[in-house]
Design a protein around this motif. Structure first.
Motif, PDB file in Angstrom:
ATOM      1  N   UNK A  92       0.835  -1.188   0.000  1.00  0.00           N
ATOM      2  CA  UNK A  92       0.000   0.000   0.000  1.00  0.00           C
ATOM      3  C   UNK A  92       0.872   1.241   0.000  1.00  0.00           C
ATOM      4  N   UNK A  93       0.579   2.189  -0.875  1.00  0.00           N
ATOM      5  CA  UNK A  93       1.311   3.445  -0.946  1.00  0.00           C
ATOM      6  C   UNK A  93       0.573   4.499  -0.152  1.00  0.00           C
ATOM      7  N   UNK A  94       1.290   5.186   0.713  1.00  0.00           N
ATOM      8  CA  UNK A  94       0.711   6.276   1.499  1.00  0.00           C
ATOM      9  C   UNK A  94       1.304   7.583   0.998  1.00  0.00           C
ATOM     10  N   UNK A  95       0.499   8.606   0.858  1.00  0.00           N
ATOM     11  CA  UNK A  95       0.968   9.893   0.375  1.00  0.00           C
ATOM     12  C   UNK A  95       0.807  10.950   1.442  1.00  0.00           C
ATOM     13  N   UNK A  96       1.806  11.791   1.581  1.00  0.00           N
ATOM     14  CA  UNK A  96       1.735  12.884   2.550  1.00  0.00           C
ATOM     15  C   UNK A  96       2.644  13.997   2.077  1.00  0.00           C
ATOM     16  N   UNK A  97       2.433  15.195   2.555  1.00  0.00           N
ATOM     17  CA  UNK A  97       3.222  16.336   2.135  1.00  0.00           C
ATOM     18  C   UNK A  97       4.256  16.696   3.176  1.00  0.00           C
ATOM     19  N   UNK A  98       5.177  17.596   2.810  1.00  0.00           N
ATOM     20  CA  UNK A  98       6.144  18.098   3.760  1.00  0.00           C
ATOM     21  C   UNK A  98       5.452  18.778   4.928  1.00  0.00           C
ATOM     22  N   UNK A  99       4.258  19.343   4.665  1.00  0.00           N
ATOM     23  CA  UNK A  99       3.517  19.994   5.730  1.00  0.00           C
ATOM     24  C   UNK A  99       3.139  19.002   6.821  1.00  0.00           C
ATOM     25  N   UNK A 100       2.819  17.762   6.418  1.00  0.00           N
ATOM     26  CA  UNK A 100       2.498  16.734   7.402  1.00  0.00           C
ATOM     27  C   UNK A 100       3.705  16.431   8.272  1.00  0.00           C
ATOM     28  N   UNK A 101       4.881  16.347   7.635  1.00  0.00           N
ATOM     29  CA  UNK A 101       6.098  16.105   8.398  1.00  0.00           C
ATOM     30  C   UNK A 101       6.328  17.219   9.413  1.00  0.00           C
ATOM     31  N   UNK A 102       6.189  18.458   8.957  1.00  0.00           N
ATOM     32  CA  UNK A 102       6.447  19.591   9.837  1.00  0.00           C
ATOM     33  C   UNK A 102       5.463  19.620  10.995  1.00  0.00           C
ATOM     34  N   UNK A 103       4.226  19.195  10.731  1.00  0.00           N
ATOM     35  CA  UNK A 103       3.222  19.183  11.798  1.00  0.00           C
ATOM     36  C   UNK A 103       3.593  18.202  12.895  1.00  0.00           C
ATOM     37  N   UNK A 104       4.366  17.163  12.535  1.00  0.00           N
ATOM     38  CA  UNK A 104       4.755  16.155  13.514  1.00  0.00           C
ATOM     39  C   UNK A 104       6.065  16.480  14.215  1.00  0.00           C
ATOM     40  N   UNK A 105       6.740  17.518  13.790  1.00  0.00           N
ATOM     41  CA  UNK A 105       7.998  17.889  14.415  1.00  0.00           C
ATOM     42  C   UNK A 105       7.738  18.613  15.725  1.00  0.00           C
ATOM     43  N   UNK A 106       8.552  18.304  16.723  1.00  0.00           N
ATOM     44  CA  UNK A 106       8.423  18.921  18.035  1.00  0.00           C
ATOM     45  C   UNK A 106       9.614  19.835  18.298  1.00  0.00           C
ATOM     46  N   UNK A 107       9.402  20.792  19.166  1.00  0.00           N
ATOM     47  CA  UNK A 107      10.491  21.568  19.745  1.00  0.00           C
ATOM     48  C   UNK A 107      10.503  21.231  21.229  1.00  0.00           C
ATOM     49  N   UNK A 108      11.587  20.621  21.675  1.00  0.00           N
ATOM     50  CA  UNK A 108      11.645  20.093  23.043  1.00  0.00           C
ATOM     51  C   UNK A 108      12.788  20.743  23.815  1.00  0.00           C
ATOM     52  N   UNK A 109      12.471  21.321  24.966  1.00  0.00           N
ATOM     53  CA  UNK A 109      13.478  21.857  25.874  1.00  0.00           C
ATOM     54  C   UNK A 109      13.783  20.802  26.930  1.00  0.00           C
ATOM     55  N   UNK A 110      15.070  20.563  27.179  1.00  0.00           N
ATOM     56  CA  UNK A 110      15.480  19.465  28.060  1.00  0.00           C
ATOM     57  C   UNK A 110      16.422  19.963  29.144  1.00  0.00           C
ATOM     58  N   UNK A 111      16.043  19.786  30.421  1.00  0.00           N
ATOM     59  CA  UNK A 111      17.001  19.971  31.517  1.00  0.00           C
ATOM     60  C   UNK A 111      17.646  18.625  31.804  1.00  0.00           C
ATOM     61  N   UNK A 112      18.854  18.663  32.341  1.00  0.00           N
ATOM     62  CA  UNK A 112      19.564  17.401  32.580  1.00  0.00           C
ATOM     63  C   UNK A 112      19.995  16.736  31.290  1.00  0.00           C
ATOM     64  N   UNK A 113      20.119  17.521  30.220  1.00  0.00           N
ATOM     65  CA  UNK A 113      20.430  16.957  28.906  1.00  0.00           C
ATOM     66  C   UNK A 113      21.835  16.386  28.827  1.00  0.00           C
ATOM     67  N   UNK A 114      22.737  16.819  29.700  1.00  0.00           N
ATOM     68  CA  UNK A 114      24.110  16.303  29.655  1.00  0.00           C
ATOM     69  C   UNK A 114      24.294  15.066  30.523  1.00  0.00           C
TER      70      UNK A 114
END
Length: 407
Positions: A92-114
């Motif tokens: 099965x072929x699924x189609x999606x746009x770059x906009x879909x990818x961007x909608x799934x991207x998160x911006x995450x702030x992390x304490x204790x990252x090191x």
């Protein structure tokens, strides 16, 4: 037609085509289709490989939200396969746009990252093309761990910059805290507690002070299974009451501070067990003693060891960031805790050493002081909430986890 991206899951028959946003669904429908790929085929020899071209037929367009491995196709679907893999099979072929990818991207702030968990989490988020803000008190340390050449695009923010980093973030992960696997003194005990409470309190204040429009929607805050106290006979889950020792007190205050976050922010409190992984964590402290004392258990060996592999705790935190069902207390432990004796037997087998001479209490206390209670006492903790949510553990059994880590 320009090249399309083909996303393909290794355990299913699903292919995903990701197009540039200027293509409409109608355009896709006339070009990219569900197909019976190996019904017609032709090959062309190149200098590097034998390439299989598959003719496209009938259409089926669907939405898609998850991505994995990539290949490239043009108007004819291009898949590289050895001749032995040619067979009739419907995909099965699924189609999606770059906009879909961007909608799934998160911006995450992390304490204790090191820290031990934070490093791996940042690596995972960055590898999946999410934006990461490392909230640190030492820019130089963070830059050594996350060099620009290896982690382009990562934002490293010292404390005065935390507010701007958290503003507009999708989510915040709070992992900050002095490691407890060290020799405890009255000053260290004070710092163990304050390092967690002070940072958590600051993060909560920064989140709560933001306008609704730019406030993160989720906070994943670490706590620990020390919340339950210790026992050789009781079984603990997310509904169990807190214990009455020092670590239980720390965890109660730690969680209580996180619970002050704005009620519109989804809060996931991950009570983390003993994290096992390479180059750090509990094993780095245990193995030298283990080797000196012929691979025996620490103390009596009857204490429970509620563990989790580093990959699994990172995956659990990652899932808590993106899945709205993850909220409240979630135990971050593997589904099969073991007695310390059993853990040491498996570790001895992996290291090729005997497991018969116990590490005496006095040896641990000489190294860790009161902190020896972390390994001399334990608790049997089960991840009922994670299992109810359908979380899939990569390592459910300690034998497999230790083998993966040590080999």
């Amino acid at each position: 037609m320009e090249n399309w991206k083909l996303w393909c899951g290794s355990k299913s028959n699903t292919l995903l085509l990701v197009t540039r946003s200027r293509y409409s669904i109608q355009t896709i429908q006339s070009s990219i289709l569900s197909f019976q790929p190996f019904a017609t085929r032709k090959t062309r020899k190149t200098s590097q490989e034998s390439t299989l071209f598959l003719e496209l037929a009938t259409m089926e367009v669907c939405r898609a939200t998850a991505f994995s491995w990539t290949h490239t196709i043009s108007t004819s679907l291009h898949v590289s396969l050895p001749p032995s893999k040619w067979e009739t099979k419907r995909l099965t072929v699924w189609c999606a746009s770059d906009q879909t990818q961007k909608a799934n991207q998160m911006t995450v702030s992390v304490t204790g990252a090191t820290g031990f968990i934070g490093r791996r989490l940042v690596q995972r988020l960055h590898a999946d093309n999410h934006s990461v803000h490392v909230l640190t008190r030492s820019r130089s340390k963070a830059e050594l761990i996350f060099p620009v050449k290896d982690f382009p695009g990562i934002v490293i923010a010292e404390e005065p910059e935390w507010k701007d980093s958290i503003r507009g973030s999708t989510g915040v992960v709070n992992l900050a805290g002095l490691p407890i696997s060290t020799r405890w003194t009255s000053e260290i005990k004070k710092e163990i507690k304050q390092s967690r409470i002070i940072v958590t309190s600051k993060v909560i204040d920064l989140i709560n002070d933001l306008p609704d429009a730019v406030r993160p929607s989720v906070l994943v805050s670490a706590t620990a299974v020390g919340y339950y106290g210790t026992s050789e006979t009781r079984v603990f889950d997310e509904q169990s009451p807190s214990g009455n020792d020092y670590l239980a007190e720390v965890c109660r205050e730690w969680e209580g501070t996180a619970l002050k976050v704005n009620k519109d922010v989804r809060l996931a409190l991950i009570r983390i067990g003993v994290v096992l992984g390479k180059d750090g964590g509990a094993l780095a402290k245990m193995i030298p003693l283990f080797m000196v004392f012929a691979g025996g258990p620490l103390g009596s060996g009857k204490q429970w060891f509620s563990w989790i592999h580093l990959d699994d705790i990172v995956n659990l935190i990652y899932e808590a960031l993106s899945n709205p069902s993850y909220k409240g207390v979630i135990n971050g432990t593997a589904p099969n805790p073991v007695r310390f004796t059993e853990m040491c037997q498996h570790l001895g087998n992996v290291l090729g050493r005997p497991s018969w001479l116990p590490v005496p209490d006095f040896a641990l206390k000489a190294v860790l002081g009161e902190g020896a209670s972390v390994v001399l006492d334990g608790q049997k903790v089960l991840p009922l909430k994670a299992k109810e949510l359908g979380f899939s553990f990569k390592y459910s059994y300690i034998k497999d986890a230790l083998k993966a880590i040590m080999t």
